[in-house]
Scaffold this motif. Structure first.
Motif, PDB file in Angstrom:
ATOM      1  N   TYR A 261       0.804  -1.235   0.000  1.00 51.63           N
ATOM      2  CA  TYR A 261       0.000   0.000   0.000  1.00 51.63           C
ATOM      3  C   TYR A 261       0.836   1.285   0.000  1.00 51.63           C
ATOM      4  O   TYR A 261       0.276   2.365   0.099  1.00 51.63           O
ATOM      5  CB  TYR A 261      -1.007   0.029   1.159  1.00 51.63           C
ATOM      6  CG  TYR A 261      -2.201  -0.886   0.957  1.00 51.63           C
ATOM      7  CD1 TYR A 261      -2.092  -2.076   0.249  1.00 51.63           C
ATOM      8  CD2 TYR A 261      -3.454  -0.557   1.457  1.00 51.63           C
ATOM      9  CE1 TYR A 261      -3.182  -2.919   0.061  1.00 51.63           C
ATOM     10  CE2 TYR A 261      -4.555  -1.387   1.274  1.00 51.63           C
ATOM     11  CZ  TYR A 261      -4.407  -2.564   0.572  1.00 51.63           C
ATOM     12  OH  TYR A 261      -5.485  -3.386   0.377  1.00 51.63           O
ATOM     13  N   SER A 377     -13.628   1.671   3.603  1.00 47.12           N
ATOM     14  CA  SER A 377     -13.639   2.138   4.996  1.00 47.12           C
ATOM     15  C   SER A 377     -15.056   2.215   5.562  1.00 47.12           C
ATOM     16  O   SER A 377     -15.301   1.847   6.727  1.00 47.12           O
ATOM     17  CB  SER A 377     -12.995   3.526   5.075  1.00 47.12           C
ATOM     18  OG  SER A 377     -11.720   3.504   4.476  1.00 47.12           O
ATOM     19  N   GLY A 457      -7.126   3.023   3.588  1.00 46.02           N
ATOM     20  CA  GLY A 457      -6.010   2.453   2.836  1.00 46.02           C
ATOM     21  C   GLY A 457      -4.964   1.837   3.733  1.00 46.02           C
ATOM     22  O   GLY A 457      -3.770   1.962   3.464  1.00 46.02           O
ATOM     23  N   ALA A 517      -0.406 -11.564  -6.636  1.00 48.74           N
ATOM     24  CA  ALA A 517      -0.176 -12.378  -7.837  1.00 48.74           C
ATOM     25  C   ALA A 517       1.164 -12.008  -8.459  1.00 48.74           C
ATOM     26  O   ALA A 517       1.454 -10.834  -8.684  1.00 48.74           O
ATOM     27  CB  ALA A 517      -1.291 -12.157  -8.848  1.00 48.74           C
ATOM     28  N   ALA A 538      -2.860  -6.536 -10.214  1.00 52.38           N
ATOM     29  CA  ALA A 538      -2.589  -5.172 -10.673  1.00 52.38           C
ATOM     30  C   ALA A 538      -1.169  -5.089 -11.230  1.00 52.38           C
ATOM     31  O   ALA A 538      -0.949  -5.017 -12.432  1.00 52.38           O
ATOM     32  CB  ALA A 538      -2.795  -4.192  -9.524  1.00 52.38           C
TER      33      ALA A 538
END
Ligand code: 1PR
Length: 565
Positions: A261, A377, A457, A517, A538
């Protein structure tokens, strides 16, 4: 042909409009009862809840004109709820009566042995057409189409023989066979979404629109024959490309990607973008491309869905702070697979005092072309309130208000858990969910932990476990869970199977695996080991280390059902 779209004011009708525009058809919107007289063809892309569709049409005095239009024999194409309103009633809302043109009820899928909603790409089996029929088949048995629904029209020639004679195709989910396409006289309808089914769906729309009036108004009834369920259904595992979007230091919305993150370039690490890392780029937001360009690339290479998550911390509601709506609109005009949009979907108050309900933000995204919204959230806070309220729903959370208006299938809850390590003898409140590390867990191999939920986040940890959040979100009405892992995000070490198995066992709604991944084989592993319905990546896609085609090929080679594109 004067082609009209029926819009009752809820759900994503923009995608259908985009599809028709792509196919080169001009159309108008039905907004008053008079418009039904002007229309020579109508498409009704109903999305969401049955009762919402019926109530909105009645409130706008469009219900009776719709029935009269269909009875007049002019061509009608209903999509999803636009098909279901043709039936007598729906178990989704016992008080709401359908048009009753097809005499059977709409019933809920059984969720004892499969996830509900039925969400993803499935096939449709046609009935043999009469030799005398001039109508060609619309829908191909060799294609996959995108379905998203919890209720279905039963295909039961014994119990509902008249309704079965309307079936043009059936589809199997689990051991249930349902009517996925109806066609008779002037009526055509699909339970799947052609506007979200890539090229296969565009072909369906074009085929119907290109037919002669005779072909579109004189389809013969089907001869209903028994269709016992096959050992396996045709639903494929989904591969999703996710774009984390935020404004960079120059104020442009870019696709970024973090490691656990953290999306800022580190001074002593290799730069994943083509620019060499310098002192100037260190500390800046990683820029891996433009959201709409990447969305087009992923859809073209076979992504079954796309997710766009705005990870900006909003000062005001997303309706004001970022041009995210414009990004969604542009992406939806170019790609014809489902789009999930997340970030900032919560009740908020702008600095000028304007109250922005989450429902308003979600509505703006749906109107721009989103199919699902993802709530992070706010879902944690809603589940905390639910638990404090002895598990009694009060109807006010973003999950509840959005699901009520747009249907459960339109609400994804995105979970950002992190491993919370405990001593071997831990007997605290999360003792029932303790996971012990194994050989595949690297430095965590000898540790024990529970999965702790976070908000903002990953910046703030809460005293809520992933199982508590998953079950609370399901109770509040979420239709799908997107399960990230802060520990695995961006590491390329593979999905966190222990986490995903825990969540998969805890709920009955579909689960999307996310984070970690690093290869096509990781997708094979996660589908084999955890039973999740979809898997998302991603970084490997953005950096072109693995292509979506590679993932699909690896799945097919492993005998895992996947959509060929
Ligand atoms: O809390 O409702 O505003 O939603 C914020 C959303 O943004 C949440 O869905 C949250 O997961 C996401 N988010 C917030 N901050 C970050 C960040 O990275 N700093 N991204 C963030 C979450 C996780 C995935 C990622 C997968 C796969 N990123 O989106 O795409 O981990 O990555 P990989 O294949 O490279 O490992 P709200």
């Amino acid at each position: 042909m004067s082609l009209y779209i029926l819009d009752y004011g809820a759900g994503n009708v923009q995608s259908l409009a985009n599809s028709l525009t792509r196919l080169g058809y001009a159309f108008e919107w039905i907004s008053t009862p008079d418009d039904f007289h002007k229309a020579s063809s109508i498409v009704f892309p109903g999305v969401g809840a049955f009762h919402t569709a019926v109530e909105h049409l009645r409130a706008r005095a469009l219900w009776d004109p719709l029935r009269q239009y269909i009875q007049s024999g002019k061509p009608y194409f209903g999509i999803c709820v636009g098909l279901q309103v043709l039936f007598q009633s729906s178990a989704e809302s016992p008080g709401s009566i359908g048009l009753g043109i097809i005499p059977s009820p709409i019933q809920r899928f059984d969720d004892t042995s499969k996830a509900v909603p039925h969400m993803g790409w499935n096939t449709a089996q046609l009935f043999p057409s009469e030799p005398s029929s001039s109508s060609s088949s619309i829908t191909s048995p060799s294609n996959h189409y995108y379905f998203v629904h919890s209720f279905r029209a039963p295909y039961d020639p014994e119990k509902y023989p008249e309704a079965a004679s309307w079936a043009h195709a059936t589809t199997q989910y689990g051991q249930e066979v349902f009517i996925s396409v109806v066609r008779r006289g002037n009526v055509f309808g699909t339970q799947y979404h052609p506007e979200k089914s890539g090229q296969a769906g565009l072909d369906v729309l074009r085929e119907w629109l290109d037919q002669t009036d005779v072909q579109r108004t004189a389809a013969p009834p089907t001869n209903p024959i028994p269709r016992p369920p096959q050992p396996r259904d045709g639903l494929t595992k989904r591969v999703i490309a996710c774009m984390d979007v935020r404004s960079n230091d120059a104020g442009d919305l870019v696709v970024t990607k973090g490691d656990q993150y953290d999306v800022r370039e580190k001074p002593n690490q290799g730069c994943p973008s083509s620019t060499a890392l310098t002192q100037e780029t260190a500390g800046t937001v990683r820029n891996l491309g433009k959201p709409v360009v990447l969305a087009e690339r992923y859809a073209a290479s076979g992504a079954d869905e796309l997710a766009l998550l705005n990870i900006t911390s909003f000062r005001r509601s997303p309706l004001h702070d970022q041009p995210m709506i414009a990004v969604v609109r542009a992406a939806a005009a170019r790609v014809f697979v489902p789009l999930t949009i997340g970030g900032g979907i919560t009740d908020s108050v702008d600095p000028d005092g304007t109250h922005r309900p989450a429902l308003e933000v979600a509505g703006a995204y749906f109107r721009a072309g989103a199919d699902k919204v993802s709530i992070g959230s706010d879902a944690v806070r809603a589940v905390e309130r639910l638990r404090a309220n002895s598990n009694v729903l009060d109807g006010t959370s973003a999950i509840e208000t959005i699901a009520r208006a747009y249907g459960n299938q339109a609400v994804v809850v995105s979970i950002d858990p992190r491993r919370a390590f405990v001593d071997p003898g831990y007997t605290g409140p999360h003792a029932g969910e303790i996971v012990r590390g194994g050989p595949g867990d690297g430095e965590d191999a000898d540790k024990a932990w529970w999965y702790q939920c976070t908000v903002s986040g990953g910046r703030e940890a809460r005293d809520l476990s992933v199982v508590e959040l998953a079950q609370g979100a399901e109770k509040l009405g979420a239709g799908e869970l997107l399960v990230n892992s802060i520990d695995r995000d961006g590491t390329g070490r593979g999905f966190d199977h222990a986490l995903l198995s825990l969540v998969r066992r805890a709920v009955r709604i579909p689960v999307v695996a996310s984070s970690g991944a690093g290869s096509a084989a990781h997708f094979v592993d996660v589908f084999r080991e955890t039973g999740v319905e979809a898997a998302l990546a991603a970084g490997i896609f953005h950096r072109e280390e693995v292509r979506i085609e590679d993932v699909k090929r690896a799945l097919a080679d492993a005998g895992i059902s996947t959509r060929a594109s």
